[in-house]
Design an enzyme around this catalytic site. Structure first.
Site, PDB file in Angstrom:
ATOM      1  CG  ASP A   1      -0.270  -0.206   2.520  1.00 39.88           C
ATOM      2  OD1 ASP A   1       0.711  -0.969   2.577  1.00 39.88           O
ATOM      3  OD2 ASP A   1      -0.708   0.385   3.531  1.00 39.88           O
TER       4      ASP A   1
ATOM      5  CD  GLU B   1       3.460  -0.978   7.375  1.00 43.54           C
ATOM      6  OE1 GLU B   1       3.791  -0.851   8.568  1.00 43.54           O
ATOM      7  OE2 GLU B   1       3.475  -0.027   6.553  1.00 43.54           O
TER       8      GLU B   1
END
Length: 428
Positions: A93, A151
């Site tokens: 991400d 994350e």
């Protein structure tokens, strides 16, 4: 990679050969990294990213499971089915930042940017996979490739663990890396033991009783109660945690009241607790609750305390750190491998994996001052010297191969310990 050959057949290539092979595929890794960088996606929105990862795994001939935790991908490189299973993890991400760089691969998505290097992590992991596939002989064990969402937000590692990424087959060791803009490309940073703090979200509502500001005795001023609660909570660490240990209690938001001449009947506090040690974490969380409730009650109010556990502390397995350290030394020399002197009070969801299996999380230098690549992560100008990916891919290959040998040895040591214990019981 040709590897070394003996009477027993092909052997694993040398570290020098692995590094040379990684240098050969650098253009391929750079192209992948830049594609990810142009098309960043936030946590749990990594649909294009996941599709691209799946396509690259297909090109490499690697079987995979998709849609884990929503957008996660798990690749599998089979080796000796009787050998250990080693996992490598790359997060996927991006961050909600506007890319300020003037480069051809600048983010094309307004307000979104790979400012934490997850694009690099994915490219390195795919590079390591390609190198592992090029080994001249079958792998001595199985390698899992975890491409993890979210994350930066909800702790996607936990979601993937719940989806079974550490099972079927069960993972024996895991390695993860993270770019470090504070150190030069081609260097590595290691932590033994505690590396990152745990995190707990604290939400406190102070309930008082409204009244006129001219007659404060007629009410219970929630603002005054909240002020005393905040002050008292600052003693939780100083008077409940050994000065040689680390913990933090911080409040970043306070809201309450409506008018300057009216006593507030409700004040909200939002904060965080950070700890390095799980036992200290339990003590601090309990004392935060008890202190807030006790102080508020003593002043005629009431504290409603909610503490939501967030990330676990990241505690590296020291033997696995030794594996990374030796491999990094072999690749870049002792002078480019450094040990961080202190843990990081920030959080990292790789901790969830380490709560289940031994492993190591380490830093990869990406800085190049001569090229103007000097910003650290989470800055709008963040970039990397892409040669770092050569070293990242090579060390992850060596980590996977080394961990196979280490876990074999540890299994034998465990069996010996069990056998000895049985012997002692039988023989008094």
């Amino acid at each position: 990679m040709t590897g070394s050959h003996g009477d027993s057949g092909p052997m694993s290539p040398s570290p020098e050969e692995i590094l040379a092979a990684a240098e050969e595929i650098l253009p391929w890794m750079s192209e992948i990294r830049r594609d990810f960088h142009r098309h960043p996606e936030l946590g749990l929105e990594e649909h294009r990213t996941a599709t691209r990862v799946q396509a690259l795994l297909d090109e490499l001939g690697i079987e995979h499971r998709d849609g884990l935790g929503g957008t996660g991908v798990l690749g599998l490189i089979p080796g000796n089915s009787d050998g250990p299973v080693v996992a490598l993890r790359a997060d996927m991400d991006a961050l909600p930042l506007q890319d300020a760089k003037d480069v051809p691969y600048k983010s094309q998505i307004p307000g979104k940017m790979h400012a934490c290097g997850h694009d690099v992590h994915m490219a390195i992991q795919l590079g390591a996979a390609r190198l592992l596939l090029g080994m001249p002989s079958p792998l001595p064990g199985t390698v899992k490739l975890i491409f993890q969402p979210a994350e930066e937000t909800v702790g996607g590692a936990k979601l993937l663990i719940e989806e079974g990424v550490l099972e079927n087959p069960a993972v024996d060791a895991i390695f993860g890396l993270h770019v470090d803009g504070g150190h030069d490309a081609g260097s590595f940073g290691l932590h033994y033991g505690q590396r990152n703090a745990s995190s707990d979200n604290v939400d406190i509502i102070i309930h008082g009783r409204a009244g006129h500001g001219a007659y404060p005795a007629g009410g219970v001023d929630a603002i005054v109660v909240a002020a005393q609660v905040i002050t008292a909570l600052q003693t939780v660490v100083s008077r409940n945690v050994d000065a040689r240990d680390s913990a933090v209690v911080s409040f970043g938001r306070i809201q309450g009241g409506s008018q300057g001449n009216i006593l507030a009947d409700r004040v909200g506090l939002v904060g965080t607790v950070r700890c390095l040690d799980p036992a200290i974490r339990e003590v601090v969380v309990q004392r935060v609750r008890e202190t807030a409730e006790g102080v508020a009650a003593a002043m005629g109010g009431r504290a409603e305390v909610e503490i939501e556990p967030s990330y676990d502390p990241l505690i590296n397995d020291n033997a696995m750190v030794d594996v990374v350290r030796e491999n990094a030394r072999t690749l870049v020399g002792e002078e480019k491998v450094f040990i961080f002197p202190k843990p990081n009070m920030g959080v990292e969801d790789f901790a969830y994996y380490l709560s289940h299996v031994p492993g190591a999380f380490f830093a990869l230098g990406v800085r190049n001052e001569a090229a103007g690549i000097v910003d650290t992560v989470h800055q709008v100008g963040f970039d990397v010297d892409e040669t770092c990916m050569v070293y990242g891919a090579a060390v992850q290959v060596l980590n996977a191969l080394s961990a196979v040998s280490y876990t074999h040895l540890r299994a034998h040591e465990t069996l010996r310990s069990i056998s000895y214990a049985v012997f002692c019981v039988k023989n008094g």
